[in-house]
Design a protein around this motif. Structure first.
Motif, PDB file in Angstrom:
ATOM      1  N   ALA A  13      -9.238  12.973  22.416  1.00  0.00           N
ATOM      2  CA  ALA A  13      -9.965  14.519  21.748  1.00  0.00           C
ATOM      3  C   ALA A  13     -10.638  13.240  20.400  1.00  0.00           C
ATOM      4  CB  ALA A  13      -9.768  15.776  21.084  1.00  0.00           C
ATOM      5  N   THR A  14     -10.426  12.543  19.565  1.00  0.00           N
ATOM      6  CA  THR A  14     -10.630  11.595  19.007  1.00  0.00           C
ATOM      7  C   THR A  14     -12.005  11.026  20.011  1.00  0.00           C
ATOM      8  OG1 THR A  14      -9.067  11.666  17.553  1.00  0.00           O
ATOM      9  CG2 THR A  14     -10.536  10.004  17.038  1.00  0.00           C
ATOM     10  N   VAL A  17     -14.701  12.434  21.423  1.00  0.00           N
ATOM     11  CA  VAL A  17     -15.537  12.611  20.161  1.00  0.00           C
ATOM     12  C   VAL A  17     -16.747  11.273  19.188  1.00  0.00           C
ATOM     13  CG1 VAL A  17     -15.930  13.255  17.521  1.00  0.00           C
ATOM     14  CG2 VAL A  17     -14.531  15.072  18.816  1.00  0.00           C
ATOM     15  N   ARG A  21     -20.734  11.198  20.641  1.00  0.00           N
ATOM     16  CA  ARG A  21     -21.446  10.625  19.134  1.00  0.00           C
ATOM     17  C   ARG A  21     -21.697   9.488  19.116  1.00  0.00           C
ATOM     18  NH1 ARG A  21     -16.926  12.162  13.922  1.00  0.00           N
ATOM     19  NH2 ARG A  21     -17.498  14.020  13.884  1.00  0.00           N
ATOM     20  N   GLU A 206     -10.374  23.892   6.501  1.00  0.00           N
ATOM     21  CA  GLU A 206     -10.048  23.719   6.936  1.00  0.00           C
ATOM     22  C   GLU A 206     -10.529  23.806   8.544  1.00  0.00           C
ATOM     23  OE1 GLU A 206      -6.125  24.009   6.166  1.00  0.00           O
ATOM     24  OE2 GLU A 206      -5.180  21.769   7.491  1.00  0.00           O
ATOM     25  N   PHE A 207     -10.748  25.628   8.690  1.00  0.00           N
ATOM     26  CA  PHE A 207     -11.160  25.904  10.199  1.00  0.00           C
ATOM     27  C   PHE A 207     -12.749  25.724  10.409  1.00  0.00           C
ATOM     28  CE2 PHE A 207     -10.252  25.690  14.327  1.00  0.00           C
ATOM     29  CZ  PHE A 207     -10.701  26.466  14.719  1.00  0.00           C
ATOM     30  N   SER A 209     -15.391  24.241  10.108  1.00  0.00           N
ATOM     31  CA  SER A 209     -15.869  22.976  10.809  1.00  0.00           C
ATOM     32  C   SER A 209     -17.190  22.771   9.955  1.00  0.00           C
ATOM     33  CB  SER A 209     -16.119  22.337  12.454  1.00  0.00           C
ATOM     34  OG  SER A 209     -17.539  22.921  12.553  1.00  0.00           O
ATOM     35  N   SER A 246     -19.681  29.671   9.892  1.00  0.00           N
ATOM     36  CA  SER A 246     -18.310  29.199  10.380  1.00  0.00           C
ATOM     37  C   SER A 246     -18.835  28.166  11.110  1.00  0.00           C
ATOM     38  CB  SER A 246     -18.371  30.448  12.266  1.00  0.00           C
ATOM     39  OG  SER A 246     -19.878  29.617  12.681  1.00  0.00           O
ATOM     40  N   ARG A 247     -20.188  27.203  10.762  1.00  0.00           N
ATOM     41  CA  ARG A 247     -20.459  25.676  11.138  1.00  0.00           C
ATOM     42  C   ARG A 247     -21.434  25.416  10.600  1.00  0.00           C
ATOM     43  NH1 ARG A 247     -22.625  25.364  17.665  1.00  0.00           N
ATOM     44  NH2 ARG A 247     -22.999  23.509  16.830  1.00  0.00           N
ATOM     45  N   ARG A 250     -26.532  21.485  11.738  1.00  0.00           N
ATOM     46  CA  ARG A 250     -26.851  20.204  11.570  1.00  0.00           C
ATOM     47  C   ARG A 250     -26.120  19.175  10.990  1.00  0.00           C
ATOM     48  NH1 ARG A 250     -31.288  21.341  13.721  1.00  0.00           N
ATOM     49  NH2 ARG A 250     -31.128  21.063  16.012  1.00  0.00           N
ATOM     50  N   THR A 251     -25.894  18.220  11.825  1.00  0.00           N
ATOM     51  CA  THR A 251     -24.746  17.446  10.840  1.00  0.00           C
ATOM     52  C   THR A 251     -25.677  15.647  10.849  1.00  0.00           C
ATOM     53  OG1 THR A 251     -22.611  18.050  11.205  1.00  0.00           O
ATOM     54  CG2 THR A 251     -22.792  15.858  11.004  1.00  0.00           C
ATOM     55  N   ARG A 286     -35.542  19.875  11.624  1.00  0.00           N
ATOM     56  CA  ARG A 286     -34.979  20.831  12.524  1.00  0.00           C
ATOM     57  C   ARG A 286     -34.895  19.637  13.942  1.00  0.00           C
ATOM     58  NH1 ARG A 286     -41.199  21.701  12.750  1.00  0.00           N
ATOM     59  NH2 ARG A 286     -41.017  19.661  12.508  1.00  0.00           N
ATOM     60  N   THR A 287     -35.067  18.718  14.418  1.00  0.00           N
ATOM     61  CA  THR A 287     -34.656  17.860  15.045  1.00  0.00           C
ATOM     62  C   THR A 287     -33.729  16.809  14.564  1.00  0.00           C
ATOM     63  OG1 THR A 287     -36.525  16.155  13.965  1.00  0.00           O
ATOM     64  CG2 THR A 287     -37.295  17.388  15.756  1.00  0.00           C
TER      65      THR A 287
ATOM     66  N   LEU B  45     -11.303  19.135  16.606  1.00  0.00           N
ATOM     67  CA  LEU B  45     -11.578  17.612  17.919  1.00  0.00           C
ATOM     68  C   LEU B  45     -12.094  18.723  18.577  1.00  0.00           C
ATOM     69  CD1 LEU B  45      -9.385  15.039  16.848  1.00  0.00           C
ATOM     70  CD2 LEU B  45     -11.288  15.206  16.353  1.00  0.00           C
ATOM     71  N   ARG B  47     -13.440  22.116  18.760  1.00  0.00           N
ATOM     72  CA  ARG B  47     -14.927  22.259  19.008  1.00  0.00           C
ATOM     73  C   ARG B  47     -15.632  21.611  18.750  1.00  0.00           C
ATOM     74  NH1 ARG B  47     -15.788  25.746  13.674  1.00  0.00           N
ATOM     75  NH2 ARG B  47     -16.474  27.731  14.468  1.00  0.00           N
ATOM     76  N   ILE B  49     -16.270  18.618  20.401  1.00  0.00           N
ATOM     77  CA  ILE B  49     -16.554  18.590  21.028  1.00  0.00           C
ATOM     78  C   ILE B  49     -17.675  19.355  21.489  1.00  0.00           C
ATOM     79  CG2 ILE B  49     -15.850  17.991  23.160  1.00  0.00           C
ATOM     80  CD1 ILE B  49     -13.175  16.249  22.766  1.00  0.00           C
ATOM     81  N   LEU B  52     -20.997  18.275  20.159  1.00  0.00           N
ATOM     82  CA  LEU B  52     -21.816  17.326  20.055  1.00  0.00           C
ATOM     83  C   LEU B  52     -22.155  17.718  21.263  1.00  0.00           C
ATOM     84  CD1 LEU B  52     -19.321  14.342  18.798  1.00  0.00           C
ATOM     85  CD2 LEU B  52     -21.509  15.206  18.465  1.00  0.00           C
ATOM     86  N   LEU B  62     -35.892  17.818  22.439  1.00  0.00           N
ATOM     87  CA  LEU B  62     -37.002  17.925  21.139  1.00  0.00           C
ATOM     88  C   LEU B  62     -38.112  16.427  21.023  1.00  0.00           C
ATOM     89  CD1 LEU B  62     -33.495  16.274  18.956  1.00  0.00           C
ATOM     90  CD2 LEU B  62     -34.760  18.017  18.544  1.00  0.00           C
TER      91      LEU B  62
END
Lengths: 387, 194
Positions: A13-14, A17, A21, A206-207, A209, A246-247, A250-251, A286-287, B45, B47, B49, B52, B62
Motif C-alpha cells: 500500500a505504501t 501511495v 503521488r 489516528e484514524f 486521516s 473526517s478528512r 486537500r493536501t 481550489r486547484t 493507507l 483510504r 489510496i 489519491l 482542473l
C-alpha cells in the motif's frame, strides 16, 4: 490475516501511495503553464513579467519603525492584533501575555500565565478576551474585563483541555467570539466551543486521516470562515472544512521541510506557507496548484539554510513579509517573486530573530516580535507622489 | 537422613549435578495489539489510496495554473496598499492616516503628511511653514507646490493607570509616560516592574 501478511500489505500500500503521488505530481506539473519554463520557481513571476510588472521599489526611509514595545523580559514568541482597535497581545518566554495599546505603546494588561511555556496567543474578535497555549497542552482563555485575584493576576476564565500534545497555534474564528481553532503537536487541529470548553471537531488524528506529524500553524480563511489551512512537520499544508472533520479537503505537497507557518492570501482563494526548507510558497486553495516559490539565497557563513519562522501578507497581497531564523525579514513582491526590502537593514531593526509578524486590521502597520524581547511596529513613512 | 547423605554425597565430583529448574516459556498468545495496529496502518493507507485516486480524476478537469496567476494579479493590482509608494490623487485620508497621525503623544517629526490630512489634523497654508518648524509635522518644505500641510494638534496624554498599589516595585522600575507634557507619576501597571 497474520501480522506478517498485514506487514506485506502495508509495504504494498505504501508503494501504491507513493506511485499515485508521483503521478499526481506529474499531472500537476503539466498544468503549470504560465511561462513554459520548467523551473518550478517561476510560474507566477513569469506571468507578471508578461504583464510588464516591475518590482515594487522602496526608498531607504519608506518603511520606518515607529513604535518599540518594550516590557517583556524574555523572547517574544507570538503576537496578534485586535480585529478593530489598535491593540496587540504578545506572548513571551517570560511566561506572560502583555496587551499593548499600539498607538501609545502603553501596556493595558500583563497576564502572568499558569504555565510559563507559552507558544501562541490570539485576540477574540470583540477584543474582550485573549487565548494562549503552549507546552501544557491546554488553550487558556482570559477575559480582559475580569477582576484580578488577590495576587493581582487575571484569572483564567476557561481552559480548553483535550490535546495530547503542545498547543502550537490558536486563532479565533472571525466574527465568532465563541469558536476557536488550535493546532497541536499531537498531529491534530481542534475546533472548540469556548463557552463550554468542549471540542466540537477534531481534524486529523489516528484514524481520520490528517497530518502525520506535529501541526505547527493554522490560518482561518477571512472570506469563508468554514475553511482553514494547517501546516505541519510532515512537510504538507492541509485545507480543512470545519463541517467535515473526517478528512482534509486537500493536501498540498511541495515543501521539503516542516511547514512552520501558514497564512491566507487576502483574496481568500490562495494561501502562503513558510518552511524549514527556507522557502515560502503560494498555493491555490481550489486547484491545489503551487503558484509560486519564494526562495533567495541568504548570506550565511555556515552554509545553513535559514528557516522561515513567520509570514504575513499586506492588505493588497502585493507584499509578503517573511521572517527567517537568521534574523532576516524579507519583504517579497509577490507578483514578481523578488525581495524588495530586508527589514534587518533598516534603522531600529531587531537585534534577534523575528518569530512572529502581524498586520493591523487596516493593513497600515506591521508588528514584529523578536527574540530580542521587543515588539516593533513598522509603517510607511515615505512620500506618495501626486498624479 | 538418607536425603542428607545423598546431598552430602552430591558434593563429591563423582555424582552428576542436578539441572536447576527453569520456568516454562509463556504460551503463544496472539499479539492482538500489534495486529490491530498494523491493520489500522493498512486501512489508513488504503483510504489514502482512495483519496489519491479521486484527486487524480479531478485533476483532469482542473484549470491550468496560469488562470490562478491571472486571478491573483487581477486582485492585487487595483487594490491600494498602505505600504506601497505609488502615484495617488490627493484624497481624504483613510485608516492609514488615522493610525499614523492620530492620537499620538510622540513627537512625530519624522512623519510627513501628504495628500489629504486625516480628520484629526488641521490643514495650514504652507506660507505659514517656517524653517524652524520644518520638523514639527509640517512637510511643506518637502513639497514644491506646497499645497497640503498638516500639523499635529497638541493632544492630551491618555490616562495612566493609577499607582496606588505600587508599594514594592523594584528600584529599576521604569514608570515612564510617553507624553511630553504628562505629569502622571506612574504610567505602567506596577506588577510589570518586578
Amino acid at each position: 490475516m497474520s501480522v506478517a501478511e498485514l506487514k506485506e500489505r502495508h509495504i504494498a500500500a505504501t508503494a501504491t501511495v507513493n506511485a499515485l503521488r508521483e503521478r499526481l505530481k506529474q499531472k500537476r506539473t503539466l498544468l503549470l503553464d504560465t511561462d513554459g519554463s520548467s523551473s518550478c520557481y517561476s510560474h507566477f513571476a513569469g506571468y507578471a513579467r508578461s504583464q510588464g510588472r516591475t518590482p515594487v521599489s522602496f526608498g531607504p526611509t519608506d518603511l520606518v519603525c515607529c513604535r518599540i514595545l518594550q516590557g517583556h523580559t524574555g523572547k517574544v514568541y507570538s503576537l496578534d492584533w485586535t480585529p478593530e482597535k489598535n491593540r496587540i497581545v504578545s506572548a513571551s518566554q517570560d511566561g506572560r501575555l502583555i496587551v499593548w495599546n499600539a498607538l501609545t505603546s502603553q501596556k493595558t494588561h500583563a497576564i502572568k500565565l499558569p504555565c510559563a511555556w507559552v507558544m501562541t496567543c490570539a485576540f477574540s474578535p470583540n477584543g474582550q478576551s485573549v487565548a494562549c497555549g503552549g507546552l501544557d497542552s491546554v488553550c487558556s482563555i482570559f477575559n480582559l474585563n475580569s477582576p484580578v485575584d488577590k495576587d493581582g493576576n487575571l484569572p483564567v476564565s476557561r481552559m480548553l483541555s483535550g490535546h495530547k500534545g503542545y498547543v502550537s497555534s490558536c486563532q479565533y474564528v472571525p466574527d465568532e467570539d465563541t469558536h476557536l481553532i488550535t493546532s497541536s503537536g499531537d498531529q491534530t487541529c481542534v475546533l472548540w466551543d469556548v463557552t463550554t470548553g468542549q471540542r466540537l471537531s477534531v481534524f486529523g488524528g489516528e484514524f481520520p486521516s490528517g497530518h502525520t506529524a506535529d501541526v505547527l500553524s493554522v490560518s482561518i480563511n477571512g472570506s469563508n470562515s468554514k475553511m482553514f489551512v494547517s501546516g505541519s512537520c510532515d512537510a504538507t499544508a492541509r485545507l480543512w472544512d470545519t463541517r467535515i472533520a473526517s478528512r482534509a479537503v486537500r493536501t498540498f505537497h511541495g515543501h521539503e521541510g516542516d511547514v512552520n507557518t501558514v497564512k491566507f492570501f487576502p483574496d481568500g482563494q490562495r494561501f502562503g506557507t513558510g518552511s524549514g526548507d527556507g522557502t515560502c510558497r503560494l498555493f491555490d486553495m481550489r486547484t491545489g496548484h503551487q503558484l509560486q516559490v519564494y526562495h533567495q539565497q541568504h548570506a550565511a557563513a555556515d552554509g545553513e539554510v535559514p528557516h522561515v519562522t513567520s509570514i504575513a501578507f499586506s492588505i493588497s497581497g502585493r507584499l509578503l513579509f517573511a521572517a527567517y531564523s537568521n534574523n532576516d525579514c524579507y519583504v517579497w513582491d509577490t507578483l514578481v517573486a523578488k525581495v524588495v526590502l530586508n527589514l534587518r537593514s533598516l534603522q531600529n531593526s531587531h537585534e534577534g530573530r523575528i518569530t512572529c509578524l502581524g498586520l493591523s486590521a487596516d493593513g497600515s502597520a506591521l508588528c514584529t516580535g523578536s527574540w530580542d524581547k521587543n515588539l516593533k511596529i513598522w509603517a510607511f513613512g515615505g512620500d506618495r507622489r501626486e498624479i | 537422613m538418607a536425603a542428607v547423605s545423598a546431598a552430602v554425597s552430591d558434593c563429591s565430583p563423582s555424582f552428576p549435578s542436578l539441572t536447576p529448574p527453569c520456568p516454562k516459556a509463556p504460551p503463544d498468545y496472539p499479539d492482538l495489539y500489534g495486529k490491530r495496529r498494523e491493520l489500522l496502518k493498512v486501512q489508513v493507507l488504503e483510504r489514502e489510496i482512495g483519496f489519491l485516486q479521486e484527486e487524480l480524476k479531478s485533476v483532469e478537469d482542473l484549470q491550468p495554473a496560469s488562470r490562478g496567476c491571472k486571478e491573483v494579479h487581477d486582485f492585487v493590482m487595483p487594490n491600494p496598499d498602505p505600504f506601497i509608494p505609488r502615484g495617488l490623487k490627493t484624497r481624504r485620508s483613510h485608516g492609514f492616516w488615522n493610525w499614523l497621525c492620530g492620537k499620538c503623544c510622540f513627537n512625530c517629526s519624522w512623519l510627513c503628511c501628504f495628500g489629504g490630512c486625516s480628520l484629526h489634523l488641521e490643514k495650514t497654508s504652507c506660507c505659514n511653514c517656517r524653517a524652524s518648524v520644518k520638523w514639527q509635522g509640517c512637510c511643506c518644505l518637502k513639497k514644491k507646490s506646497c499645497q497640503h500641510c498638516c500639523i499635529l494638534p497638541a493632544l492630551a496624554c491618555t490616562d495612566c493607570h493609577p499607582c496606588n498599589g505600587c508599594t514594592s516595585c523594584c528600584t529599576g522600575c521604569k514608570k515612564v509616560c510617553h507624553c511630553s507634557n504628562c505629569t502622571k507619576a506612574c504610567c505602567n501597571p506596577c506588577h510589570l516592574c518586578c
